[in-house]
Design a protein around this motif. Sequence first.
Motif, PDB file in Angstrom:
ATOM      1  N   GLU A  42       0.273  -1.181   0.081  1.00  0.00           N
ATOM      2  CA  GLU A  42      -0.179  -0.271  -0.190  1.00  0.00           C
ATOM      3  C   GLU A  42       0.625   1.220   0.046  1.00  0.00           C
ATOM      4  N   VAL A  43       1.810   0.856   0.117  1.00  0.00           N
ATOM      5  CA  VAL A  43       2.839   2.640   0.687  1.00  0.00           C
ATOM      6  C   VAL A  43       3.379   2.914  -0.429  1.00  0.00           C
ATOM      7  N   LEU A  44       4.142   1.547  -0.603  1.00  0.00           N
ATOM      8  CA  LEU A  44       5.061   1.624  -2.049  1.00  0.00           C
ATOM      9  C   LEU A  44       3.973   2.298  -3.324  1.00  0.00           C
ATOM     10  N   GLU A  45       3.153   1.681  -3.042  1.00  0.00           N
ATOM     11  CA  GLU A  45       2.228   1.891  -5.032  1.00  0.00           C
ATOM     12  C   GLU A  45       1.339   3.114  -5.246  1.00  0.00           C
ATOM     13  N   SER A  46       0.724   3.194  -3.547  1.00  0.00           N
ATOM     14  CA  SER A  46      -0.050   4.305  -2.966  1.00  0.00           C
ATOM     15  C   SER A  46       0.137   4.920  -2.239  1.00  0.00           C
ATOM     16  N   PRO A  47       0.980   5.729  -2.178  1.00  0.00           N
ATOM     17  CA  PRO A  47       1.395   6.852  -0.603  1.00  0.00           C
ATOM     18  C   PRO A  47       0.906   7.419  -0.861  1.00  0.00           C
TER      19      PRO A  47
END
Length: 469
Positions: free
Chosen positions: A237-242
């Motif tokens: 989640e953090v790396l793909e949709s920060p």
Amino acid sequence: MNAPALFQSLTVSGLEIAAGDVTIVRDVAFTISQGRPVTLLGASGSGKSLVAHAIMGSLPTGLSARGVVKEDDVDLLASSPAQTRARWGRTIAILPQEPRLALDPTMRVAGQVAEVHRYLHDLGPAEAGASMRADLTEVGLGDRTQAYPHELSGGMCQRAAIAITHAAGASLLIADEPTKGLDAALRDGVVERLRREVERGRLLLTITHDIEVAAALGGMVGVMLDGVLVEFGPATEVLESPRHDYARALIAANPAHWPAPDLPPAGAPIVSAAGLSKRFGEKALFDDLDVSVRRGEIVAIIGPSGCGKTTIGNIVLGLVTPDRGEVQRAPGIPPTCFQKLYQDPPAAFAPHQTLRRGLGDLLRLHGLAWAQAEASMERFGLGRELLDRRPSEVSGGELQRFAILRALLLDPVFLFADEATSRLDPVSQSEVFAILVEAVRERGLGLLMVTHEAALAERVASRILRLPS
């Protein structure tokens, strides 16, 4: 040897770190559990390593931590100094950001790994030796067991430190920039090694600016900025949709996406080397090699760790003598105009001297004004409060920026940058390279750079010299 029981989780809540009355890290909270590692990303100086050292109980003098840090039911921050030291290497182990400084310069690598097995795990000499050889072989140093740290490259020292940390077998492993200075193959090997430690039930906290490492480790990812955990969640989640603006900028600042530098045609040669050959002991690094750098040109040397990249630059600077070959410099250029940026910046700073004192000595020696240094500090994102700290009291990235600032103040015509941005996050890395490229463009600086990052070399270099393993 009976392996100690592994802790199930580490919980951090309300963690604050202060320098006197000034809070520099605030309200950090996360949980590491078996099978779910935590990785912290962020700019140099954002507080990532301070969080790690607060957990370890090894904060620099003058800094204090408050809040709750529990390993299962044990409150680490409430422990006495003796209890804290007793955990080091037994229940908590740290892979340091500056491995060369953590290694004993008077001992061969074999002895440093073997003594962990002998004195921490009570193995006999034969068993400890066998375990040592297995550990060093697994990190690609099976043929360098009898080397001293000064005989190893920066990447090799990192791998030696990884072998020592693994030998400790602690419940919690803190890896502070474990892959900096490593080529892609070795980086992937280190990541796989860390993943195996997680599979064996160890808790893992990783500090890194390498987004690919964070993605490969999985688990949970946090992004820190100015002492605050601005984003935290599952790695995908953090790396793909920060969500946070800085997190988006950090993840987008991959060298492969940088614009190519707009450089004018290169000028006259500054330095040329022909027919270079060099070996250390039985190992031949290179033979009959040619390299040259012209004014206004960026030449990159890429290749695996230990292949001789740094040695080439040191030969060009006159710091190392080749076995064969010759080096010619343009006439009339003073030695101070040939400068080097070290892969391990602490090696270039007096350890017991404040940065203010060291920078002031440089300015006085060369007749430069403080205003020049202050303007450069502002441009490099270095706060004036850092001047009254020693090299060990600032982050690796901050110290590297001081090293770059110091070199450029002398207005060099040639600069050898040995992994000059390996300690910087992608955003800071792009900003620093923009400054170096500007120096190449406007001053006619000739830049010889060593890097393990092929994408970085391909974006910024005028020419690339590729070395085999």
